[in-house]
Design a protein around this motif. Structure first.
Motif, PDB file in Angstrom:
ATOM      1  N   TRP A  44      30.336  24.777  17.310  1.00 43.75           N
ATOM      2  CA  TRP A  44      29.802  25.525  18.468  1.00 43.75           C
ATOM      3  C   TRP A  44      29.405  27.325  18.137  1.00 43.75           C
ATOM      4  O   TRP A  44      29.030  27.036  18.372  1.00 43.75           O
ATOM      5  N   ILE A  45      30.941  27.106  18.281  1.00 42.54           N
ATOM      6  CA  ILE A  45      30.709  28.974  18.254  1.00 42.54           C
ATOM      7  C   ILE A  45      30.690  29.000  17.012  1.00 42.54           C
ATOM      8  O   ILE A  45      30.055  30.022  16.542  1.00 42.54           O
ATOM      9  N   CYS A  46      30.750  28.151  15.877  1.00 46.73           N
ATOM     10  CA  CYS A  46      30.215  28.837  14.504  1.00 46.73           C
ATOM     11  C   CYS A  46      28.636  28.856  14.277  1.00 46.73           C
ATOM     12  O   CYS A  46      28.553  29.600  13.401  1.00 46.73           O
ATOM     13  N   ILE A  47      28.362  27.664  14.734  1.00 45.44           N
ATOM     14  CA  ILE A  47      26.303  27.608  14.610  1.00 45.44           C
ATOM     15  C   ILE A  47      25.828  29.177  15.807  1.00 45.44           C
ATOM     16  O   ILE A  47      25.452  29.314  14.937  1.00 45.44           O
ATOM     17  N   LEU A  48      26.700  29.326  16.810  1.00 42.66           N
ATOM     18  CA  LEU A  48      26.024  30.505  17.349  1.00 42.66           C
ATOM     19  C   LEU A  48      26.433  31.552  16.940  1.00 42.66           C
ATOM     20  O   LEU A  48      25.687  32.944  16.834  1.00 42.66           O
ATOM     21  N   ALA A  49      27.673  32.088  15.962  1.00 41.45           N
ATOM     22  CA  ALA A  49      27.770  33.211  15.193  1.00 41.45           C
ATOM     23  C   ALA A  49      27.106  33.651  14.563  1.00 41.45           C
ATOM     24  O   ALA A  49      26.424  34.335  13.761  1.00 41.45           O
ATOM     25  N   SER A  50      26.171  32.204  13.908  1.00 45.94           N
ATOM     26  CA  SER A  50      25.819  32.167  12.881  1.00 45.94           C
ATOM     27  C   SER A  50      24.487  32.363  12.919  1.00 45.94           C
ATOM     28  O   SER A  50      23.089  32.064  11.707  1.00 45.94           O
ATOM     29  N   TRP A  51      24.245  32.020  14.566  1.00 44.47           N
ATOM     30  CA  TRP A  51      22.238  32.424  14.189  1.00 44.47           C
ATOM     31  C   TRP A  51      21.936  33.622  13.303  1.00 44.47           C
ATOM     32  O   TRP A  51      19.989  32.562  13.601  1.00 44.47           O
ATOM     33  N   THR A  52      21.736  34.255  14.007  1.00 48.71           N
ATOM     34  CA  THR A  52      21.269  35.463  13.220  1.00 48.71           C
ATOM     35  C   THR A  52      22.044  35.923  11.910  1.00 48.71           C
ATOM     36  O   THR A  52      21.369  36.656  11.163  1.00 48.71           O
ATOM     37  N   ALA A  53      23.479  35.768  11.427  1.00 50.32           N
ATOM     38  CA  ALA A  53      24.225  36.148  10.217  1.00 50.32           C
ATOM     39  C   ALA A  53      23.486  35.368   8.743  1.00 50.32           C
ATOM     40  O   ALA A  53      23.253  35.834   8.090  1.00 50.32           O
ATOM     41  N   ILE A  54      23.198  33.858   9.488  1.00 55.28           N
ATOM     42  CA  ILE A  54      22.387  32.965   8.231  1.00 55.28           C
ATOM     43  C   ILE A  54      21.235  33.068   8.529  1.00 55.28           C
ATOM     44  O   ILE A  54      20.416  32.180   9.602  1.00 55.28           O
ATOM     45  N   ASP A  55      20.470  33.461   7.408  1.00 55.52           N
ATOM     46  CA  ASP A  55      18.858  33.379   7.455  1.00 55.52           C
ATOM     47  C   ASP A  55      18.609  32.377   6.154  1.00 55.52           C
ATOM     48  O   ASP A  55      16.432  32.838   5.836  1.00 55.52           O
ATOM     49  N   THR A  56      19.206  32.370   5.031  1.00 59.15           N
ATOM     50  CA  THR A  56      18.168  31.734   3.926  1.00 59.15           C
ATOM     51  C   THR A  56      18.665  30.550   4.110  1.00 59.15           C
ATOM     52  O   THR A  56      20.073  30.160   4.368  1.00 59.15           O
ATOM     53  N   ARG A  57      18.331  29.214   3.555  1.00 55.10           N
ATOM     54  CA  ARG A  57      18.541  27.733   3.867  1.00 55.10           C
ATOM     55  C   ARG A  57      19.178  27.419   4.976  1.00 55.10           C
ATOM     56  O   ARG A  57      20.893  26.913   4.616  1.00 55.10           O
ATOM     57  N   VAL A  58      19.646  27.406   5.957  1.00 54.15           N
ATOM     58  CA  VAL A  58      19.735  27.674   7.849  1.00 54.15           C
ATOM     59  C   VAL A  58      19.621  26.102   7.629  1.00 54.15           C
ATOM     60  O   VAL A  58      21.593  25.418   8.076  1.00 54.15           O
ATOM     61  N   LYS A  59      18.975  24.995   6.631  1.00 53.90           N
ATOM     62  CA  LYS A  59      19.567  23.376   7.549  1.00 53.90           C
ATOM     63  C   LYS A  59      19.967  23.068   6.511  1.00 53.90           C
ATOM     64  O   LYS A  59      20.425  22.179   7.071  1.00 53.90           O
ATOM     65  N   THR A  60      20.405  23.439   5.262  1.00 54.86           N
ATOM     66  CA  THR A  60      21.018  23.354   4.268  1.00 54.86           C
ATOM     67  C   THR A  60      22.902  24.181   4.849  1.00 54.86           C
ATOM     68  O   THR A  60      23.656  22.928   4.936  1.00 54.86           O
ATOM     69  N   PHE A  61      23.147  24.787   5.577  1.00 55.80           N
ATOM     70  CA  PHE A  61      24.356  25.771   6.171  1.00 55.80           C
ATOM     71  C   PHE A  61      24.688  24.315   7.229  1.00 55.80           C
ATOM     72  O   PHE A  61      25.910  24.342   7.101  1.00 55.80           O
ATOM     73  N   MET A  62      23.912  24.315   7.998  1.00 52.18           N
ATOM     74  CA  MET A  62      23.769  23.382   9.123  1.00 52.18           C
ATOM     75  C   MET A  62      24.413  22.220   8.850  1.00 52.18           C
ATOM     76  O   MET A  62      25.513  21.807   9.489  1.00 52.18           O
ATOM     77  N   ILE A  63      24.017  21.751   7.801  1.00 53.52           N
ATOM     78  CA  ILE A  63      24.076  20.148   7.546  1.00 53.52           C
ATOM     79  C   ILE A  63      25.204  20.264   6.839  1.00 53.52           C
ATOM     80  O   ILE A  63      26.768  19.331   7.581  1.00 53.52           O
ATOM     81  N   ASN A  64      25.954  21.381   6.145  1.00 58.20           N
ATOM     82  CA  ASN A  64      27.053  21.575   5.587  1.00 58.20           C
ATOM     83  C   ASN A  64      28.209  21.703   7.145  1.00 58.20           C
ATOM     84  O   ASN A  64      28.939  21.218   7.031  1.00 58.20           O
ATOM     85  N   LEU A  65      27.900  22.689   8.178  1.00 57.87           N
ATOM     86  CA  LEU A  65      28.868  22.877   8.889  1.00 57.87           C
ATOM     87  C   LEU A  65      29.123  21.447   9.693  1.00 57.87           C
ATOM     88  O   LEU A  65      30.357  20.933   9.899  1.00 57.87           O
ATOM     89  N   LEU A  66      27.569  20.254   9.604  1.00 57.87           N
ATOM     90  CA  LEU A  66      28.307  19.591  10.512  1.00 57.87           C
ATOM     91  C   LEU A  66      28.999  18.073   9.707  1.00 57.87           C
ATOM     92  O   LEU A  66      30.129  17.972  10.600  1.00 57.87           O
ATOM     93  N   VAL A  67      28.782  18.425   8.679  1.00 62.63           N
ATOM     94  CA  VAL A  67      29.762  17.318   7.848  1.00 62.63           C
ATOM     95  C   VAL A  67      31.045  17.841   7.682  1.00 62.63           C
ATOM     96  O   VAL A  67      32.264  16.726   7.667  1.00 62.63           O
ATOM     97  N   MET A  68      31.132  19.260   6.854  1.00 63.85           N
ATOM     98  CA  MET A  68      32.294  19.576   7.517  1.00 63.85           C
ATOM     99  C   MET A  68      33.609  19.794   8.533  1.00 63.85           C
ATOM    100  O   MET A  68      34.675  18.901   9.323  1.00 63.85           O
ATOM    101  N   GLN A  69      32.922  19.668   9.550  1.00 64.10           N
ATOM    102  CA  GLN A  69      33.135  19.119  11.456  1.00 64.10           C
ATOM    103  C   GLN A  69      33.991  17.850  10.788  1.00 64.10           C
ATOM    104  O   GLN A  69      34.797  16.721  11.878  1.00 64.10           O
ATOM    105  N   ALA A  70      33.150  17.025  10.992  1.00 63.58           N
ATOM    106  CA  ALA A  70      33.289  15.327  10.991  1.00 63.58           C
ATOM    107  C   ALA A  70      34.310  15.124  10.221  1.00 63.58           C
ATOM    108  O   ALA A  70      35.397  14.770  10.411  1.00 63.58           O
ATOM    109  N   LEU A  71      34.640  15.459   8.983  1.00 59.56           N
ATOM    110  CA  LEU A  71      35.367  15.238   7.987  1.00 59.56           C
ATOM    111  C   LEU A  71      36.762  16.261   8.303  1.00 59.56           C
ATOM    112  O   LEU A  71      38.356  15.336   8.488  1.00 59.56           O
TER     113      LEU A  71
END
Length: 210
Positions: free
Chosen positions: A95-122
């Motif tokens: 969740w810290i990474c989600i907050l840190a990327s809140w404004t830093a990531i402004d392109t393909r946000v959905k794909t980025f968040m999906i990759n973060l969730l998948v990586m966390q699970a793995l």
């Protein structure tokens, strides 16, 4: 064995959130949903730590089910005093990474968040795996979202960095796989990490695997 599959819930909750993220069109909704999922996972990991018995070295919250019995492969997870802290740290950083990327990531946000969730699970799967084959699957699969995050949302040399990352991890993973196969045959044709830890190996085998 644990009656309530707490570890499985912690591992797969981020993956379960991926289809949910796909339903949203708004980047804001995607961010808040990803944050909610990672916070929920963190709360589950906090429960895990609080319920953990620090007075023993044995694996706790163990779950096991046959996966490929013919090859001695099973779905087996558990945590000890070291891995339980890695699980907690991974969910904390989620969740810290989600907050840190809140404004830093402004392109393909959905794909980025999906990759973060998948990586966390793995990553959680890597820390909880008690089957060496399953560990290797989680480990290798984890490199895919890492590669994408570097290659798509990295800095100016992101493509070069991603390619270099791929080559280094591929070389290391192939050697790693050889070591796993050697341990499988030397340890009695099993991928059970706890069983492999209890075996005696010739010094030559230990040296070559190392």
């Amino acid at each position: 064995m644990s009656e309530f599959p707490l570890l499985s819930l912690i591992i797969f909750l981020p993956l379960a959130g991926v289809p949910l993220l796909m339903l949203f069109r708004s980047d804001t909704a995607v961010r808040w949903t990803a944050l909610g999922i990672t916070v929920a996972d963190f709360l589950l990991a906090t429960w895990l730590v609080l319920a953990f018995d620090a007075s023993t070295h044995v694996m706790q919250f163990r779950e096991s089910a046959d996966w490929v019995p013919a090859l001695g492969i099973s779905y087996a997870v558990g945590v000890d005093g070291i891995s339980v802290l890695f699980v907690f740290l991974t969910t904390l950083l989620g969740w810290i990474c989600i907050l840190a990327s809140w404004t830093a990531i402004d392109t393909r946000v959905k794909t980025f968040m999906i990759n973060l969730l998948v990586m966390q699970a793995l990553m959680l799967g890597v820390f909880c795996a008690l089957d060496l084959f399953m560990f290797y699957v989680f480990w290798e699969a984890m490199l895919v979202p890492m590669y994408l995050i570097i290659g798509v949302w990295g800095g100016s040399n992101r493509v070069y960095a991603a390619f270099k990352f791929f080559l280094y991890t591929l070389a290391g993973s192939l050697l790693f796989l050889v070591g796993i196969i050697v341990l499988y045959f030397e340890g009695g044709r099993t991928f059970d990490i706890l069983a492999l830890m209890g075996r005696d190996y010739d010094f030559a085998v230990q040296a070559w695997v190392f």
